[in-house]
Design a protein around this motif. Structure first.
Motif, mmCIF file in Angstrom:
data_model
loop_
_atom_site.group_PDB
_atom_site.id
_atom_site.type_symbol
_atom_site.label_atom_id
_atom_site.label_comp_id
_atom_site.label_asym_id
_atom_site.label_seq_id
_atom_site.Cartn_x
_atom_site.Cartn_y
_atom_site.Cartn_z
ATOM 1 N N LEU A 101 20.527 -21.279 -9.184
ATOM 2 C CA LEU A 101 19.305 -21.524 -8.422
ATOM 3 C C LEU A 101 18.276 -20.430 -8.674
ATOM 4 C CD1 LEU A 101 20.821 -22.695 -5.007
ATOM 5 C CD2 LEU A 101 19.606 -24.119 -6.665
ATOM 6 N N ILE A 102 18.731 -19.189 -8.737
ATOM 7 C CA ILE A 102 17.808 -18.076 -8.988
ATOM 8 C C ILE A 102 17.237 -18.177 -10.401
ATOM 9 C CG2 ILE A 102 17.600 -15.569 -9.202
ATOM 10 C CD1 ILE A 102 19.797 -15.305 -7.094
ATOM 11 N N TYR A 103 18.108 -18.417 -11.373
ATOM 12 C CA TYR A 103 17.704 -18.442 -12.784
ATOM 13 C C TYR A 103 16.631 -19.490 -13.042
ATOM 14 C CZ TYR A 103 18.167 -18.492 -17.875
ATOM 15 O OH TYR A 103 17.915 -18.419 -19.232
ATOM 16 N N TYR A 104 16.915 -20.719 -12.638
ATOM 17 C CA TYR A 104 15.949 -21.790 -12.900
ATOM 18 C C TYR A 104 14.782 -21.760 -11.917
ATOM 19 C CZ TYR A 104 19.236 -23.613 -16.290
ATOM 20 O OH TYR A 104 20.045 -23.744 -17.389
ATOM 21 N N GLY A 105 15.004 -21.195 -10.752
ATOM 22 C CA GLY A 105 13.905 -21.032 -9.811
ATOM 23 C C GLY A 105 12.835 -20.099 -10.352
ATOM 24 N N LEU A 106 13.268 -19.050 -11.059
ATOM 25 C CA LEU A 106 12.318 -18.125 -11.668
ATOM 26 C C LEU A 106 11.497 -18.801 -12.762
ATOM 27 C CD1 LEU A 106 14.499 -14.886 -11.900
ATOM 28 C CD2 LEU A 106 12.458 -15.224 -10.509
ATOM 29 N N GLU A 107 12.069 -19.844 -13.367
ATOM 30 C CA GLU A 107 11.362 -20.566 -14.424
ATOM 31 C C GLU A 107 10.431 -21.626 -13.853
ATOM 32 O OE1 GLU A 107 12.508 -23.577 -18.102
ATOM 33 O OE2 GLU A 107 13.926 -22.018 -17.482
ATOM 34 N N LEU A 108 10.845 -22.252 -12.748
ATOM 35 C CA LEU A 108 10.095 -23.396 -12.228
ATOM 36 C C LEU A 108 9.066 -23.025 -11.168
ATOM 37 C CD1 LEU A 108 13.054 -25.946 -11.911
ATOM 38 C CD2 LEU A 108 11.329 -25.823 -13.730
ATOM 39 N N LEU A 109 9.386 -22.025 -10.314
ATOM 40 C CA LEU A 109 8.489 -21.680 -9.217
ATOM 41 C C LEU A 109 7.318 -20.841 -9.709
ATOM 42 C CD1 LEU A 109 10.894 -20.801 -6.255
ATOM 43 C CD2 LEU A 109 9.377 -22.774 -6.448
ATOM 44 N N SER A 110 6.125 -21.222 -9.292
ATOM 45 C CA SER A 110 4.942 -20.435 -9.630
ATOM 46 C C SER A 110 4.892 -19.185 -8.759
ATOM 47 C CB SER A 110 3.673 -21.263 -9.390
ATOM 48 O OG SER A 110 2.526 -20.443 -9.474
ATOM 49 N N PRO A 111 4.795 -18.011 -9.363
ATOM 50 C CA PRO A 111 4.739 -16.782 -8.571
ATOM 51 C C PRO A 111 3.615 -16.792 -7.539
ATOM 52 C CG PRO A 111 5.072 -16.272 -10.886
ATOM 53 C CD PRO A 111 4.770 -17.740 -10.805
ATOM 54 N N ARG A 112 2.495 -17.398 -7.892
ATOM 55 C CA ARG A 112 1.335 -17.372 -7.001
ATOM 56 C C ARG A 112 1.576 -18.198 -5.731
ATOM 57 N NH1 ARG A 112 -2.933 -18.174 -10.515
ATOM 58 N NH2 ARG A 112 -3.274 -15.939 -10.552
ATOM 59 N N TRP A 113 2.379 -19.249 -5.828
ATOM 60 C CA TRP A 113 2.622 -20.130 -4.690
ATOM 61 C C TRP A 113 4.041 -19.974 -4.152
ATOM 62 C CZ3 TRP A 113 -1.883 -21.810 -3.251
ATOM 63 C CH2 TRP A 113 -2.869 -22.051 -4.199
ATOM 64 N N PHE A 114 4.659 -18.861 -4.442
ATOM 65 C CA PHE A 114 6.073 -18.692 -4.117
ATOM 66 C C PHE A 114 6.360 -18.840 -2.623
ATOM 67 C CE2 PHE A 114 9.381 -15.654 -2.698
ATOM 68 C CZ PHE A 114 10.498 -16.346 -3.172
ATOM 69 N N LEU A 115 5.601 -18.162 -1.761
ATOM 70 C CA LEU A 115 5.896 -18.179 -0.323
ATOM 71 C C LEU A 115 5.716 -19.574 0.267
ATOM 72 C CD1 LEU A 115 4.273 -14.806 0.834
ATOM 73 C CD2 LEU A 115 6.702 -15.320 0.572
ATOM 74 N N ALA A 116 4.657 -20.258 -0.126
ATOM 75 C CA ALA A 116 4.428 -21.611 0.383
ATOM 76 C C ALA A 116 5.528 -22.556 -0.089
ATOM 77 C CB ALA A 116 3.064 -22.124 -0.068
ATOM 78 N N ALA A 117 5.910 -22.441 -1.362
ATOM 79 C CA ALA A 117 6.972 -23.289 -1.899
ATOM 80 C C ALA A 117 8.306 -22.992 -1.217
ATOM 81 C CB ALA A 117 7.094 -23.084 -3.409
ATOM 82 N N THR A 118 8.544 -21.735 -0.912
ATOM 83 C CA THR A 118 9.786 -21.336 -0.233
ATOM 84 C C THR A 118 9.886 -22.007 1.132
ATOM 85 O OG1 THR A 118 9.990 -19.209 -1.361
ATOM 86 C CG2 THR A 118 11.008 -19.383 0.803
ATOM 87 N N MET A 119 8.812 -21.953 1.912
ATOM 88 C CA MET A 119 8.841 -22.568 3.226
ATOM 89 C C MET A 119 9.071 -24.073 3.121
ATOM 90 S SD MET A 119 5.956 -22.841 6.235
ATOM 91 C CE MET A 119 5.375 -24.398 5.549
ATOM 92 N N LEU A 120 8.391 -24.730 2.196
ATOM 93 C CA LEU A 120 8.515 -26.179 2.058
ATOM 94 C C LEU A 120 9.927 -26.585 1.634
ATOM 95 C CD1 LEU A 120 5.120 -27.149 0.379
ATOM 96 C CD2 LEU A 120 5.846 -27.595 2.732
ATOM 97 N N MET A 121 10.509 -25.868 0.673
ATOM 98 C CA MET A 121 11.851 -26.218 0.207
ATOM 99 C C MET A 121 12.879 -26.028 1.317
ATOM 100 S SD MET A 121 12.187 -24.978 -3.758
ATOM 101 C CE MET A 121 11.722 -23.282 -3.435
ATOM 102 N N CYS A 122 12.775 -24.931 2.046
ATOM 103 C CA CYS A 122 13.715 -24.690 3.140
ATOM 104 C C CYS A 122 13.543 -25.727 4.247
ATOM 105 C CB CYS A 122 13.520 -23.280 3.693
ATOM 106 S SG CYS A 122 14.113 -21.973 2.602
#
Length: 508
Positions: A101-122
């Motif tokens: 999850l960490i490995y591919y998350g670093l490839e797929l998640l945009s650093p700029r939108w990381f916090l917003a994406a984190t909240m939505l996924m959780c």
């Protein structure tokens, strides 16, 4: 057998508050004066203080002991789940699930939108599985690793994880607290969920805007790129990564969709994770057992990654479980000696308007959360004590069920010694103590958790989304609840803890 405590009058408000104030003082001294975040002993002393006050009023030790242990009995499913989650974390790291999850998350998640994406996924995962703890302990742990690689402060990442995870816990029909709140107020669960939308949706949108505005990190930052490269290389060198490693997570989601009870679902995923670890990572059966008990250990050569991955196991939950035990015994003695009931009764008597009543109904679970450490008691106690006050003013008990859910479920992870807060700190590996409390900044940064009850209070002041009682509806939807019987002092006699325990079939 007759309960001898029924013949003992309610304490005065001063007598009810004194052991609470003394315990809070002990906690404050240890936390702020000594800089030591180990609230176990202050809570144990608080239980002793509460017992001494109870003894002075005529309670026998066996009665107070029974009160503390009954509350422990109610919370046993939660503590058992904590232990299984500890096992699951250790095994999911060894199987490569979390590293994948960490490995591919670093490839797929945009650093700029990381916090917003984190909240939505959780939020999505928690809504599906109905468990904030499972979400925090699996996906949340992986997102912490991604945040570290991106250079995002851990308290920002933790705040967005908590906001999303506890949203699902509050809104999912599979959640235990979402079922408990309408159960104690005798309202329909789907009416209850619908009635929470006016506070939940704006709170989540506001939180999402803030996380999107803060972002995460600059995708072009050289230091972030270096950390990302180092962590991905460390993961690929230490683990086999791919689809097979995601099977344990798919098992959790599938069993949740099939409405399997949390403990067997999590244990099944742990077993599957152990098999995957042996088949794909070359881990021995003995090593899997060790990881499940003592946590996973690895040396990748990347310090940040080692700190993240060296965790889990039954022993990792010892601090949390023992803290919960002390807090629950303290809360159980306060409840048995009617101290908490006296405080709630005083509040309900003072609340002459709906505005005051609704505000009190939101704040009381927060108070009980902080004093007892138990989210279930924070929901059950006000839920059964406030019913008559809502009846008196002619307002729907759906207002009450929303209030106790928001003051109980959502505030639980924001109190470090509460069962929810203790688990969050442990599972996400937040550093607390020795004068370092910066990681506790996740508390104000978990915007959705405190914005929702705040909106509920604001609505009450203006009469918004404040429904009147409808006498035409069925009893399990909006009719007045069955009043509890009263003891000789006029205090409501709560339903048995055994019956309350039956209502708690899931986990936060």
């Amino acid at each position: 057998m007759k309960n001898e405590s029924k013949t003992i009058a309610l304490p005065s408000l001063g007598m009810a508050l004194l052991p609470i104030v003394m315990t809070i003082s002990l906690l404050a001294i240890q936390l702020f004066y000594y800089g030591d975040f180990t609230p176990h002993i202050p809570l144990a002393l608080g239980a002793a203080i509460a017992a001494i006050f109870g003894w002075s009023r005529g309670y026998r030790w066996k009665e107070m002991e029974a009160g503390g242990f009954k509350l422990l009995h109610v919370a046993m499913p939660a503590m058992a789940t904590l232990i299984v989650v500890g096992m699951l974390i250790g095994v999911l790291i060894s199987s490569g699930t979390v590293p994948t999850l960490i490995y591919y998350g670093l490839e797929l998640l945009s650093p700029r939108w990381f916090l917003a994406a984190t909240m939505l996924m959780c939020a999505v995962v928690s809504l599906v599985v109905g468990s904030s703890w499972t979400t925090v302990g699996t996906l949340g742990l992986a997102l912490m690793g991604i945040g570290i690689a991106l250079g995002v402060p851990v308290y920002w990442t933790a705040g967005s994880i908590v906001s999303g995870a506890f949203f699902g816990d509050k809104m999912s029909p599979l959640s235990d607290t979402t079922n408990l709140s309408p159960a104690v107020t005798e309202t329909n669960i789907f009416d209850h969920i619908k009635n929470m939308l006016p506070t939940t949706v704006p709170a989540m949108l506001i939180a999402l805007v803030i996380y999107a505005w803060v972002g995460g990190s600059d995708p072009g930052d050289a230091s972030s790129l270096t950390r990302i490269t180092d962590i991905r290389e460390g993961l690929s060198d230490a683990f086999q990564l791919g689809f097979w490693q995601l099977i344990p997570l798919l098992v959790i989601l599938t069993l949740a969709f099939l409405k399997t009870a949390p403990i067997p679902a999590l244990f099944t995923a742990t077993v599957v994770g152990g098999v995957i670890a042996m088949l794909t990572q070359g881990v021995s059966f003995d090593a899997v057992l060790t990881y499940a008990h003592s946590g996973y250990t690895v040396e990748t050569g990347v310090e940040a990654l080692d700190t993240l991955l060296n965790r889990g196991g039954v022993t990792s939950m010892t601090w949390t479980v023992t803290l919960i035990i002390f807090a629950l015994i303290f809360g159980g003695i306060l409840e048995k000696t009617l101290c908490l009931e006296k405080v709630v009764q005083t509040i309900t008597e003072k609340a002459r308007s709906f505005r005051a009543l609704q505000t009190s109904a939101v704040l009381t679970p927060m108070f009980v959360n902080a004093i007892s450490g138990d989210v279930y008691l924070s929901i059950a106690l006000p839920g059964r004590m406030y019913v008559s006050a809502y009846e008196r003013l002619g307002y729907s008990r759906l207002n009450l069920s929303r209030a106790i859910e928001e003051g109980g479920t959502l505030v639980s992870p924001l109190i470090p010694w509460n069962v929810g807060g203790a688990f969050t700190i442990t599972a996400l590996g937040l550093t607390v103590g020795d004068g370092n409390f910066s990681d506790l900044l996740y508390i104000p940064l978990a915007f959705a958790c405190w914005l929702s009850p705040l909106l509920s209070i604001i609505y009450a002041q203006f009469g918004l989304f404040s429904h009147k009682a409808d006498p035409k509806k069925r009893p399990n939807s909006d009719q007045p609840a069955k009043l509890t019987s009263q003891d000789e002092s006029g205090s409501p006699i709560p339903p048995s803890d055994e019956n309350l325990a039956l209502n708690i079939s899931g986990v936060s």
